[in-house]
Design a protein around this motif. Sequence first.
Motif, mmCIF file in Angstrom:
data_model
loop_
_atom_site.group_PDB
_atom_site.id
_atom_site.type_symbol
_atom_site.label_atom_id
_atom_site.label_comp_id
_atom_site.label_asym_id
_atom_site.label_seq_id
_atom_site.Cartn_x
_atom_site.Cartn_y
_atom_site.Cartn_z
ATOM 1 N N UNK A 190 71.362 94.374 37.564
ATOM 2 C CA UNK A 190 70.653 93.096 37.553
ATOM 3 C C UNK A 190 69.678 93.039 38.731
ATOM 4 N N UNK A 191 68.463 92.599 38.469
ATOM 5 C CA UNK A 191 67.470 92.460 39.526
ATOM 6 C C UNK A 191 67.740 91.164 40.283
ATOM 7 N N UNK A 192 68.027 91.282 41.571
ATOM 8 C CA UNK A 192 68.397 90.128 42.363
ATOM 9 C C UNK A 192 67.215 89.345 42.886
ATOM 10 N N UNK A 193 67.488 88.175 43.402
ATOM 11 C CA UNK A 193 66.467 87.311 43.975
ATOM 12 C C UNK A 193 66.368 87.565 45.476
ATOM 13 N N UNK A 194 65.146 87.552 45.993
ATOM 14 C CA UNK A 194 64.925 87.698 47.419
ATOM 15 C C UNK A 194 64.705 86.350 48.100
ATOM 16 N N UNK A 195 64.867 85.275 47.354
ATOM 17 C CA UNK A 195 64.746 83.952 47.936
ATOM 18 C C UNK A 195 63.329 83.453 48.126
ATOM 19 N N UNK A 196 62.361 84.179 47.580
ATOM 20 C CA UNK A 196 60.967 83.754 47.704
ATOM 21 C C UNK A 196 60.681 82.632 46.702
ATOM 22 N N UNK A 197 60.076 81.576 47.170
ATOM 23 C CA UNK A 197 59.746 80.454 46.305
ATOM 24 C C UNK A 197 58.246 80.184 46.363
ATOM 25 N N UNK A 198 57.683 79.817 45.224
ATOM 26 C CA UNK A 198 56.270 79.488 45.117
ATOM 27 C C UNK A 198 56.138 78.079 44.563
ATOM 28 N N UNK A 199 55.430 77.236 45.259
ATOM 29 C CA UNK A 199 55.214 75.872 44.788
ATOM 30 C C UNK A 199 53.859 75.777 44.098
ATOM 31 N N UNK A 200 53.839 75.260 42.899
ATOM 32 C CA UNK A 200 52.616 75.097 42.126
ATOM 33 C C UNK A 200 52.196 73.636 42.111
ATOM 34 N N UNK A 201 50.916 73.402 42.337
ATOM 35 C CA UNK A 201 50.392 72.036 42.289
ATOM 36 C C UNK A 201 49.162 72.026 41.393
ATOM 37 N N UNK A 202 48.956 70.932 40.721
ATOM 38 C CA UNK A 202 47.760 70.779 39.894
ATOM 39 C C UNK A 202 46.522 70.744 40.776
ATOM 40 N N UNK A 203 45.463 71.418 40.327
ATOM 41 C CA UNK A 203 44.208 71.413 41.089
ATOM 42 C C UNK A 203 43.048 71.050 40.171
ATOM 43 N N UNK A 204 42.695 71.970 39.272
ATOM 44 C CA UNK A 204 41.548 71.760 38.405
ATOM 45 C C UNK A 204 41.929 72.025 36.956
ATOM 46 N N UNK A 205 41.217 71.402 36.045
ATOM 47 C CA UNK A 205 41.403 71.659 34.625
ATOM 48 C C UNK A 205 40.111 72.229 34.059
ATOM 49 N N UNK A 206 40.246 73.317 33.324
ATOM 50 C CA UNK A 206 39.077 73.955 32.732
ATOM 51 C C UNK A 206 38.563 73.151 31.545
ATOM 52 N N UNK A 207 37.281 73.213 31.287
ATOM 53 C CA UNK A 207 36.742 72.575 30.082
ATOM 54 C C UNK A 207 37.385 73.175 28.831
#
Length: 326
Positions: free
Chosen positions: A5-22
């Motif tokens: 099993x591939x384990x987690x290294x505890x890295x987290x990425x937070x995503x926020x809304x920025x722009x919406x494409x036409x």
Amino acid sequence: PIPTRIGSEGVKVELVDWLQAPATASSPRARLSTLKPAYDGTPRLFVNDLRGPLYVIASPTATAMTLYLDVKVQISAFRDSPGLGTGLTGFAFHPQFAANGRLYTSHMEAAGSGRADYGAAAAGNVVLQGVITEWTASAPGANVFTGTRRELLRIDYTGTIHGLQDLAFNPYARAGDEDYGMLYICAGDGGAVAAGRPDWTHKLSSPYGSILRLDPLGSNSPNGRYGIPAGNPYANDGRADTLGEIYAWGFRNPHRISWDSQAPHRALIGDIGENQIEEVNLMPGHLGPLDIAATERTTQALPPRMSEHHQARLPLPAQSVSPCHP
């Protein structure tokens, strides 16, 4: 092929809304593919929609993206369907873009739209053509393209998947470096493996399933529209059955390419797998011929023929003779 099993290294990425494409269709609304800078000294970012538009984001505080260039409008033979490998699949700005205004795109066109520089891998109906185009902006700093275009390279494809993909220049190469200004092209296998014909690809006489490296400002290619760098591993091998444009080969569908800022000549290539496994391949620079052999691994699990320079990130199956596993 990965028993543990591939384990987690505890890295987290937070995503926020920025722009919406036409919107370019009702569903899905847009088909955004790649976001990257022009590396021209401005804060601008560019993003392509597979349906043809190339947008510019003027700054990190921009509240909207605006149309820079619509390849579909410019080229009537442009095709973004059927298949997952069609449309405006890649773009890259020349490292001297601020001065020379040159940028490059990869897109797909209808079969027979032009004379192919490289034909189909085997007898069969050509359904699409992949095209590399050079665009020269008359005002490089403008946020709307005006200028001219010329074709560099055209390749026949017998399938609607795994066509031409990402384009890139090494952003860490500097003037005087032999890699400076060299255009890397990710070329898929055209779906040959999925069609049960791996013999159509993984050969040095064909561009399918390879990373090509061109000098877009040169002219010593067979069609005279680009140069073949002398440092390419097959550029001066004296064989008529190998393509000098090939820099690395043996891929299935090399989709993205980027470079390591800590090792400027080392590239990372994302190769799309089948169903369960995806690959990230390491491509060291200046090391001679490199055969990734992804075709054999993802379709037949046979011992691949690979360069000893390739390095592993995860343990390999017992049958592997040299590391190239995700």
